[in-house]
Design a protein around this motif. Structure first.
Motif, PDB file in Angstrom:
ATOM      1  N   GLU A 166      30.014   4.615 -24.424  1.00 15.04           N
ATOM      2  CA  GLU A 166      30.415   5.570 -23.391  1.00 15.04           C
ATOM      3  C   GLU A 166      29.184   6.087 -22.677  1.00 15.04           C
ATOM      4  O   GLU A 166      28.074   6.021 -23.195  1.00 15.04           O
ATOM      5  N   GLY A 167      29.401   6.654 -21.492  1.00 16.68           N
ATOM      6  CA  GLY A 167      28.298   7.247 -20.748  1.00 16.68           C
ATOM      7  C   GLY A 167      28.424   6.977 -19.267  1.00 16.68           C
ATOM      8  O   GLY A 167      29.347   6.297 -18.808  1.00 16.68           O
ATOM      9  N   ALA A 168      27.490   7.530 -18.516  1.00 18.52           N
ATOM     10  CA  ALA A 168      27.466   7.340 -17.068  1.00 18.52           C
ATOM     11  C   ALA A 168      27.277   5.872 -16.738  1.00 18.52           C
ATOM     12  O   ALA A 168      26.584   5.146 -17.463  1.00 18.52           O
ATOM     13  N   GLN A 169      27.861   5.428 -15.639  1.00 14.31           N
ATOM     14  CA  GLN A 169      27.727   4.026 -15.255  1.00 14.31           C
ATOM     15  C   GLN A 169      26.273   3.659 -14.995  1.00 14.31           C
ATOM     16  O   GLN A 169      25.816   2.597 -15.381  1.00 14.31           O
ATOM     17  N   VAL A 170      25.546   4.562 -14.346  1.00 12.51           N
ATOM     18  CA  VAL A 170      24.157   4.260 -13.990  1.00 12.51           C
ATOM     19  C   VAL A 170      23.209   5.012 -14.903  1.00 12.51           C
ATOM     20  O   VAL A 170      23.222   6.237 -14.976  1.00 12.51           O
ATOM     21  N   GLU A 171      22.440   4.255 -15.630  1.00 10.19           N
ATOM     22  CA  GLU A 171      21.336   4.774 -16.435  1.00 10.19           C
ATOM     23  C   GLU A 171      20.242   3.723 -16.347  1.00 10.19           C
ATOM     24  O   GLU A 171      20.386   2.633 -16.892  1.00 10.19           O
ATOM     25  N   ILE A 172      19.193   4.032 -15.635  1.00 12.36           N
ATOM     26  CA  ILE A 172      18.146   3.062 -15.368  1.00 12.36           C
ATOM     27  C   ILE A 172      17.400   2.732 -16.656  1.00 12.36           C
ATOM     28  O   ILE A 172      17.053   3.614 -17.437  1.00 12.36           O
ATOM     29  N   GLY A 173      17.168   1.454 -16.873  1.00 11.81           N
ATOM     30  CA  GLY A 173      16.440   1.018 -18.046  1.00 11.81           C
ATOM     31  C   GLY A 173      16.210  -0.479 -18.012  1.00 11.81           C
ATOM     32  O   GLY A 173      16.799  -1.192 -17.203  1.00 11.81           O
ATOM     33  N   GLY A 174      15.387  -0.931 -18.908  1.00 12.74           N
ATOM     34  CA  GLY A 174      15.061  -2.348 -19.005  1.00 12.74           C
ATOM     35  C   GLY A 174      15.485  -2.907 -20.340  1.00 12.74           C
ATOM     36  O   GLY A 174      16.525  -2.538 -20.892  1.00 12.74           O
ATOM     37  N   ASN A 175      14.632  -3.766 -20.887  1.00 10.77           N
ATOM     38  CA  ASN A 175      14.946  -4.412 -22.165  1.00 10.77           C
ATOM     39  C   ASN A 175      15.084  -3.427 -23.311  1.00 10.77           C
ATOM     40  O   ASN A 175      15.685  -3.752 -24.330  1.00 10.77           O
ATOM     41  N   ASP A 176      14.520  -2.233 -23.155  1.00  8.86           N
ATOM     42  CA  ASP A 176      14.641  -1.219 -24.201  1.00  8.86           C
ATOM     43  C   ASP A 176      16.038  -0.604 -24.246  1.00  8.86           C
ATOM     44  O   ASP A 176      16.437  -0.039 -25.254  1.00  8.86           O
ATOM     45  N   ARG A 177      16.814  -0.726 -23.152  1.00  2.50           N
ATOM     46  CA  ARG A 177      18.128  -0.086 -23.059  1.00  2.50           C
ATOM     47  C   ARG A 177      19.279  -1.074 -22.908  1.00  2.50           C
ATOM     48  O   ARG A 177      20.432  -0.707 -23.142  1.00  2.50           O
ATOM     49  N   TYR A 178      18.982  -2.300 -22.476  1.00  2.00           N
ATOM     50  CA  TYR A 178      20.054  -3.249 -22.168  1.00  2.00           C
ATOM     51  C   TYR A 178      19.756  -4.620 -22.744  1.00  2.00           C
ATOM     52  O   TYR A 178      18.618  -5.073 -22.735  1.00  2.00           O
ATOM     53  N   VAL A 179      20.819  -5.283 -23.216  1.00  2.00           N
ATOM     54  CA  VAL A 179      20.718  -6.631 -23.762  1.00  2.00           C
ATOM     55  C   VAL A 179      21.841  -7.465 -23.143  1.00  2.00           C
ATOM     56  O   VAL A 179      23.006  -7.054 -23.173  1.00  2.00           O
ATOM     57  N   SER A 180      21.494  -8.620 -22.599  1.00  2.00           N
ATOM     58  CA  SER A 180      22.500  -9.527 -22.043  1.00  2.00           C
ATOM     59  C   SER A 180      23.036 -10.417 -23.152  1.00  2.00           C
ATOM     60  O   SER A 180      22.266 -10.996 -23.920  1.00  2.00           O
ATOM     61  N   VAL A 181      24.367 -10.501 -23.227  1.00  2.00           N
ATOM     62  CA  VAL A 181      25.033 -11.271 -24.279  1.00  2.00           C
ATOM     63  C   VAL A 181      26.245 -12.003 -23.703  1.00  2.00           C
ATOM     64  O   VAL A 181      26.725 -11.682 -22.620  1.00  2.00           O
ATOM     65  N   CYS A 182      26.750 -12.961 -24.471  1.00  2.00           N
ATOM     66  CA  CYS A 182      27.985 -13.650 -24.098  1.00  2.00           C
ATOM     67  C   CYS A 182      29.172 -12.732 -24.378  1.00  2.00           C
ATOM     68  O   CYS A 182      29.036 -11.701 -25.050  1.00  2.00           O
ATOM     69  N   ARG A 183      30.345 -13.098 -23.876  1.00  2.00           N
ATOM     70  CA  ARG A 183      31.541 -12.269 -24.077  1.00  2.00           C
ATOM     71  C   ARG A 183      31.854 -12.087 -25.565  1.00  2.00           C
ATOM     72  O   ARG A 183      32.175 -10.987 -26.016  1.00  2.00           O
ATOM     73  N   LYS A 184      31.734 -13.164 -26.333  1.00  2.00           N
ATOM     74  CA  LYS A 184      32.038 -13.095 -27.771  1.00  2.00           C
ATOM     75  C   LYS A 184      31.166 -12.038 -28.457  1.00  2.00           C
ATOM     76  O   LYS A 184      31.677 -11.188 -29.192  1.00  2.00           O
ATOM     77  N   HIS A 185      29.874 -12.069 -28.219  1.00  2.00           N
ATOM     78  CA  HIS A 185      28.984 -11.118 -28.886  1.00  2.00           C
ATOM     79  C   HIS A 185      29.100  -9.714 -28.291  1.00  2.00           C
ATOM     80  O   HIS A 185      28.846  -8.721 -28.985  1.00  2.00           O
ATOM     81  N   TYR A 186      29.509  -9.606 -27.048  1.00  2.00           N
ATOM     82  CA  TYR A 186      29.780  -8.302 -26.446  1.00  2.00           C
ATOM     83  C   TYR A 186      30.964  -7.640 -27.172  1.00  2.00           C
ATOM     84  O   TYR A 186      30.857  -6.492 -27.622  1.00  2.00           O
ATOM     85  N   ILE A 187      32.042  -8.374 -27.312  1.00  2.46           N
ATOM     86  CA  ILE A 187      33.248  -7.839 -27.977  1.00  2.46           C
ATOM     87  C   ILE A 187      32.939  -7.507 -29.438  1.00  2.46           C
ATOM     88  O   ILE A 187      33.337  -6.456 -29.939  1.00  2.46           O
ATOM     89  N   GLU A 188      32.248  -8.399 -30.133  1.00  2.00           N
ATOM     90  CA  GLU A 188      31.894  -8.142 -31.531  1.00  2.00           C
ATOM     91  C   GLU A 188      31.014  -6.889 -31.669  1.00  2.00           C
ATOM     92  O   GLU A 188      31.216  -6.092 -32.580  1.00  2.00           O
ATOM     93  N   ALA A 189      30.050  -6.732 -30.779  1.00  2.00           N
ATOM     94  CA  ALA A 189      29.142  -5.560 -30.860  1.00  2.00           C
ATOM     95  C   ALA A 189      29.906  -4.272 -30.648  1.00  2.00           C
ATOM     96  O   ALA A 189      29.665  -3.275 -31.342  1.00  2.00           O
ATOM     97  N   LEU A 190      30.827  -4.262 -29.715  1.00  2.00           N
ATOM     98  CA  LEU A 190      31.579  -3.027 -29.447  1.00  2.00           C
ATOM     99  C   LEU A 190      32.625  -2.741 -30.517  1.00  2.00           C
ATOM    100  O   LEU A 190      33.054  -1.595 -30.666  1.00  2.00           O
ATOM    101  N   ALA A 191      33.043  -3.763 -31.267  1.00  2.00           N
ATOM    102  CA  ALA A 191      34.040  -3.569 -32.319  1.00  2.00           C
ATOM    103  C   ALA A 191      33.429  -2.979 -33.582  1.00  2.00           C
ATOM    104  O   ALA A 191      34.171  -2.440 -34.432  1.00  2.00           O
TER     105      ALA A 191
END
Length: 193
Positions: A166-191
């Motif tokens: 949860e949180g605001a849509q915009v929060e500026i950050g780089g690799n320290d705040r965001y990780v690009s993943v496939c849909r499978k690992h996105y769903i697993e991480a949020l579960a």
């Protein structure tokens, strides 16, 4: 004939690098490229487009109140522009995407916009939504998940590396705040609890 292009991806796919390469290509041929970036993202400095591989370039700034059509029209009275290259296009408003369409249609200047498709909740940004709907050409830039699949989602993570749901849509950050993943690992991480 000028067109509106939207180059989109998850984070770390080389959007800014591609933009800077496009600027170089135009200028190498004696053409003028007009660069814009979002004022909200000042990680590399105010008015700087920077790539993770070390390339950077000064750019005009746009904010929520910038009338891009009026600015480009005003500047085009004193200088000819062969293209407009815009980074962080996800931060555009619906009205600003309409202004980019006018730049293409009325001023005959090609516009190449680069940005994220979705946020950390897998929801469209406003700028991306209207670019996906109105652009003449859509180009997906690809990056990979840690498993090797195409990464098409972005996880926001806390200092502990755990996903933030949860949180605001915009929060500026780089690799320290965001990780690009496939849909499978996105769903697993949020579960995970």
């Amino acid at each position: 004939m000028a067109q509106l292009y939207f180059y989109y991806s998850a984070m770390n796919a080389g959007k800014s690098t591609s933009l800077l390469q496009s600027a170089y290509n135009y200028e190498e041929r004696g053409m003028n490229a007009l660069l814009y970036t979002a004022a909200v993202d000042d990680r590399a400095g105010t008015g700087v487009i920077s790539s993770r591989i070390g390339l950077e370039r000064e750019a005009q700034l746009f904010s929520a109140t910038t009338d891009l059509f009026a600015e480009v029209l005003g500047m085009s009275h004193t200088q000819r522009f062969h293209c407009l290259l815009l980074d962080e296009a996800q931060f555009l408003s619906k009205e600003q995407v309409g202004q980019l369409c006018r730049i293409v249609d009325e001023l005959a200047i090609p516009v190449l916009a680069f940005g994220l498709r979705t946020d950390f909740r897998a929801e469209l940004f406003a700028g991306s939504q209207y670019l996906l709907a109105w652009a003449d050409k859509l180009v997906e830039l690809k990056t990979v998940c840690h498993c090797g699949r195409k990464a098409n989602h972005v996880l926001r993570v806390g200092a502990d590396g755990q996903p933030i749901k949860e949180g605001a849509q915009v929060e500026i950050g780089g690799n320290d705040r965001y990780v690009s993943v496939c849909r499978k690992h996105y769903i697993e991480a949020l579960a995970r609890p």
